[in-house]
Design an enzyme around this catalytic site. Structure first.
Site, PDB file in Angstrom:
ATOM      1  N   HIS A 311      41.631  25.689  38.067  1.00 51.34           N
ATOM      2  CA  HIS A 311      42.800  25.883  39.133  1.00 51.34           C
ATOM      3  C   HIS A 311      44.071  26.169  38.354  1.00 51.34           C
ATOM      4  CE1 HIS A 311      45.483  25.523  42.582  1.00 51.34           C
ATOM      5  NE2 HIS A 311      44.288  26.058  43.184  1.00 51.34           N
ATOM      6  N   ASP A 368      36.710  25.908  46.619  1.00 49.41           N
ATOM      7  CA  ASP A 368      35.502  26.810  46.837  1.00 49.41           C
ATOM      8  C   ASP A 368      34.291  26.472  46.196  1.00 49.41           C
ATOM      9  OD1 ASP A 368      37.268  28.635  47.845  1.00 49.41           O
ATOM     10  OD2 ASP A 368      38.022  29.456  45.854  1.00 49.41           O
TER      11      ASP A 368
HETATM   12  N1  CMC Z   1      34.838  29.059  33.641  1.00 51.11           N
HETATM   13  C1  CMC Z   1      34.958  29.109  32.446  1.00 51.11           C
HETATM   14  N2  CMC Z   1      35.972  29.008  31.924  1.00 51.11           N
HETATM   15  C2  CMC Z   1      37.377  29.097  32.661  1.00 51.11           C
HETATM   16  C3  CMC Z   1      37.315  28.916  33.883  1.00 51.11           C
HETATM   17  C4  CMC Z   1      35.969  28.735  34.639  1.00 51.11           C
HETATM   18  N3  CMC Z   1      35.875  28.794  36.001  1.00 51.11           N
HETATM   19  N4  CMC Z   1      38.677  28.823  34.477  1.00 51.11           N
HETATM   20  C5  CMC Z   1      39.417  28.898  33.350  1.00 51.11           C
HETATM   21  N5  CMC Z   1      38.502  28.994  32.188  1.00 51.11           N
HETATM   22  C6  CMC Z   1      39.149  29.002  30.748  1.00 51.11           C
HETATM   23  C7  CMC Z   1      39.788  30.221  30.579  1.00 51.11           C
HETATM   24  O1  CMC Z   1      38.850  31.375  29.983  1.00 51.11           O
HETATM   25  C8  CMC Z   1      40.676  29.874  29.544  1.00 51.11           C
HETATM   26  O2  CMC Z   1      40.260  29.814  28.313  1.00 51.11           O
HETATM   27  P1  CMC Z   1      41.178  30.164  26.911  1.00 51.11           P
HETATM   28  O3  CMC Z   1      42.416  29.183  27.065  1.00 51.11           O
HETATM   29  O4  CMC Z   1      40.108  29.697  25.954  1.00 51.11           O
HETATM   30  O5  CMC Z   1      41.579  31.316  27.059  1.00 51.11           O
HETATM   31  C9  CMC Z   1      41.400  28.607  30.098  1.00 51.11           C
HETATM   32  O6  CMC Z   1      40.150  27.933  30.779  1.00 51.11           O
HETATM   33  C10 CMC Z   1      42.684  28.767  31.140  1.00 51.11           C
HETATM   34  O7  CMC Z   1      42.216  29.507  32.019  1.00 51.11           O
HETATM   35  P2  CMC Z   1      43.158  30.589  32.781  1.00 51.11           P
HETATM   36  O8  CMC Z   1      42.485  31.809  33.373  1.00 51.11           O
HETATM   37  O9  CMC Z   1      44.514  30.980  31.869  1.00 51.11           O
HETATM   38  O10 CMC Z   1      43.755  29.901  33.898  1.00 51.11           O
HETATM   39  P3  CMC Z   1      44.408  30.225  35.263  1.00 51.11           P
HETATM   40  O11 CMC Z   1      45.437  29.083  35.558  1.00 51.11           O
HETATM   41  O12 CMC Z   1      45.155  31.533  35.143  1.00 51.11           O
HETATM   42  O13 CMC Z   1      43.419  30.651  36.077  1.00 51.11           O
HETATM   43  C11 CMC Z   1      41.753  30.359  37.850  1.00 51.11           C
HETATM   44  C12 CMC Z   1      42.979  29.779  37.191  1.00 51.11           C
HETATM   45  C13 CMC Z   1      41.531  29.584  39.094  1.00 51.11           C
HETATM   46  C14 CMC Z   1      41.983  31.715  38.274  1.00 51.11           C
HETATM   47  C15 CMC Z   1      40.388  30.136  36.713  1.00 51.11           C
HETATM   48  O14 CMC Z   1      40.298  28.788  36.756  1.00 51.11           O
HETATM   49  C16 CMC Z   1      39.316  30.919  37.099  1.00 51.11           C
HETATM   50  O15 CMC Z   1      39.115  32.222  37.290  1.00 51.11           O
HETATM   51  N6  CMC Z   1      38.287  30.033  38.052  1.00 51.11           N
HETATM   52  C17 CMC Z   1      37.214  30.716  38.780  1.00 51.11           C
HETATM   53  C18 CMC Z   1      37.816  31.512  39.927  1.00 51.11           C
HETATM   54  C19 CMC Z   1      37.853  30.457  40.944  1.00 51.11           C
HETATM   55  O16 CMC Z   1      37.017  29.384  41.227  1.00 51.11           O
HETATM   56  N7  CMC Z   1      38.896  30.661  41.892  1.00 51.11           N
HETATM   57  C20 CMC Z   1      39.345  29.760  42.899  1.00 51.11           C
HETATM   58  C21 CMC Z   1      40.598  29.060  42.683  1.00 51.11           C
HETATM   59  S1  CMC Z   1      40.961  27.616  43.791  1.00 51.11           S
HETATM   60  C22 CMC Z   1      41.025  28.859  45.561  1.00 51.11           C
HETATM   61  C23 CMC Z   1      41.849  29.752  45.553  1.00 51.11           C
HETATM   62  O17 CMC Z   1      42.932  29.699  44.909  1.00 51.11           O
HETATM   63  O18 CMC Z   1      42.000  30.642  46.213  1.00 51.11           O
END
Ligand code: CMC
Length: 433
Positions: A311, A368
């Site tokens: 998140h 989720d």
């Molecule tokens: N699985 C594997 N690696 C992950 C995941 C994951 N679910 N989430 C983040 N990472 C890694 C990502 O690859 C990155 O690694 P690095 O620093 O080595 O490049 C690091 O963690 C930070 O990730 P980010 O994408 O820069 O973080 P963000 O804050 O931009 O993204 C997120 C947050 C929710 C989009 C992301 O965690 C994600 O894609 N999660 C899976 C989708 C998900 O479950 N979304 C629902 C969010 S809660 C409900 C809502 O908001 O609607």
């Protein structure tokens, strides 16, 4: 007269050797903010923050998140207390009006919402223009946007009364719209609302009932569904809420703004993750296959992510996931359902929480991760999951939209950019290129 800012209330930015002072503002709780509204006028410099990771786009009194502690408060009340003790109608009132209602206020509010649940009959014809296999979110974007073509008497955003009527209409009609989207894919007749039922009971009947039979609302399902609605009601300045605010900042009507929010919510990184999470758990199928998926999630060359994990704000357990994890077991037990997907989810959570990659990056289950298991047990197909999220989040969107319109600091949202394209050059006719 206001006190002059103390040193602690001031931030100095040095640009080209010259210092510029900016006020540091303190909220009730949470990080302070540097008020840089005059930065560009003072210095000819913008800030660069794609993804808004360090930017407060507005001030708000509605929802507070402490991502490190895993705390979520609506108008000051912790989400776990609301999920345990309140109802979706009461939380809706709280989000919209700022205080918990008295018993009479709650009755009046519930009654008002109930009286707005029907849709203009012409809208049923609108549905028939969609393919039967359309995704419910595609239908919701279209139908909610179209509401502004039907309810002209609540589109004047300068009139607080019209704003409140539009808010009530949106909260009330969303269950009808979502249920009709579902019925349409099945080819079953639309069900009219039944005003003798609760908000949530009515939605269940419109979704799972048929005109040929009496539908009994199961209290276990009604209570689980209501809890899911509460947990999704609002979540600070997330992507879809920011979309609603940005759309609304131009003066667009509330139905158009909420349609924009629905479009944003649909993405798999946001509301679409609940559908993706259950599909992923089903694809994994059995606990023995978990290590393969963990390895894929960690592989930089594989775009796969563990859906329902991670998140932007929570760097600890998402408090909503905690409530849903418990609720998943309760609901499946009460309904007598044995779903191996829940075992896979629990095992995956345990393995991921001990894995260095997930520990270091502070990736925990989010809202989720478990919601899909419950929704599937209730009988919803995965394609409906995000539509249910949109239904519940509508109250948060309208509360935030109302707050934005009433905010004297509100201006049209107009970010700037760091331009890295071609500098000015002269046009060259095609035969000379
Ligand atoms: N699985 C594997 N690696 C992950 C995941 C994951 N679910 N989430 C983040 N990472 C890694 C990502 O690859 C990155 O690694 P690095 O620093 O080595 O490049 C690091 O963690 C930070 O990730 P980010 O994408 O820069 O973080 P963000 O804050 O931009 O993204 C997120 C947050 C929710 C989009 C992301 O965690 C994600 O894609 N999660 C899976 C989708 C998900 O479950 N979304 C629902 C969010 S809660 C409900 C809502 O908001 O609607």
């Amino acid at each position: 007269m206001a006190d002059a800012p103390s040193l602690a209330d001031k931030a100095t930015l040095i640009i080209d050797g010259r210092g510029h002072d900016y006020t540091v503002r303190t909220g009730t709780v949470g990080p302070r903010v540097v008020d840089i509204r005059k930065l560009y006028a003072d210095t000819d410099v913008f800030t660069y923050d794609p993804g808004f990771t360090s930017t407060a786009s507005c001030q708000s009194k509605i929802t507070y998140i402490d991502g490190d502690q895993g705390i979520l408060l609506h108008r000051g009340y912790p989400i776990d207390q609301l999920a345990e003790k309140s109802s979706f109608m009461e939380v809706s009132y709280l989000l919209l009006h700022g205080e918990l209602p008295s018993s009479a206020e709650l009755d009046t509010f519930s009654n008002t919402i109930t009286r707005h649940t029907m849709l203009h009959e012409q809208l049923a014809t609108f549905y028939r223009g969609f393919r039967r296999d359309a995704h419910p979110m595609a239908v919701m974007c279209g139908v909610v946007g179209a509401l502004s073509a039907f309810y002209h008497d609540s589109t004047d955003i300068t009139d607080p009364e019209q704003r409140m009527i539009a808010s009530h209409r949106l909260i009330a009609k969303m269950p009808t719209i979502a249920a009709m989207a579902y019925k349409y894919t099945l080819g079953q007749p639309f069900m009219y609302p039944d005003n003798s039922l609760s908000y949530t009971g009515n939605f269940l009947r419109m979704t799972f009932g048929v005109p040929a039979e009496r539908y009994e609302v199961d209290p276990v399902i009604e209570s689980a569904m209501d809890k899911i609605f509460i947990l999704h009601a609002d979540h600070e300045q997330n992507a879809s809420t920011s979309t609603v605010r940005l759309a609304g900042s131009s003066g667009a009507n509330p139905f158009a703004c909420i349609a924009a929010g629905i479009a944003c919510l649909w993405g798999p990184a946001h509301g679409g993750a609940n559908e993706a999470a259950l599909n992923m758990l089903r694809e994994i199928g059995r606990p023995e296959r978990i290590p393969e998926y963990i390895a894929r999630a960690k592989d930089k060359n594989d775009p796969f992510r563990l859906m329902g994990f991670g998140h932007r704000v929570y760097k600890n357990f998402d408090p909503r996931a905690k409530v849903l994890s418990k609720a998943a077991t309760e609901v499946l037990d009460k309904l007598g359902i044995v779903d191996p997907v829940l075992d896979t989810a629990r095992e995956l959570e345990q393995i991921a929480l001990k894995d260095d990659y997930f520990v270091e990056k502070k990736l925990y289950p989010n809202v989720d991760f478990y919601s899909g298991v419950i929704l599937s047990a209730i009988g919803f197909p995965t394609s409906m999951f995000t539509a249910l999220f949109a239904l519940a989040r509508t109250v948060g969107w309208v509360a935030q939209w109302n707050e934005m319109i009433s905010d004297p600091d509100q201006k049209i949202g107009r970010p700037r950019q760091l331009y890295v394209g071609a500098a000015q050059r002269d046009y060259v006719p095609v035969n000379q290129r």
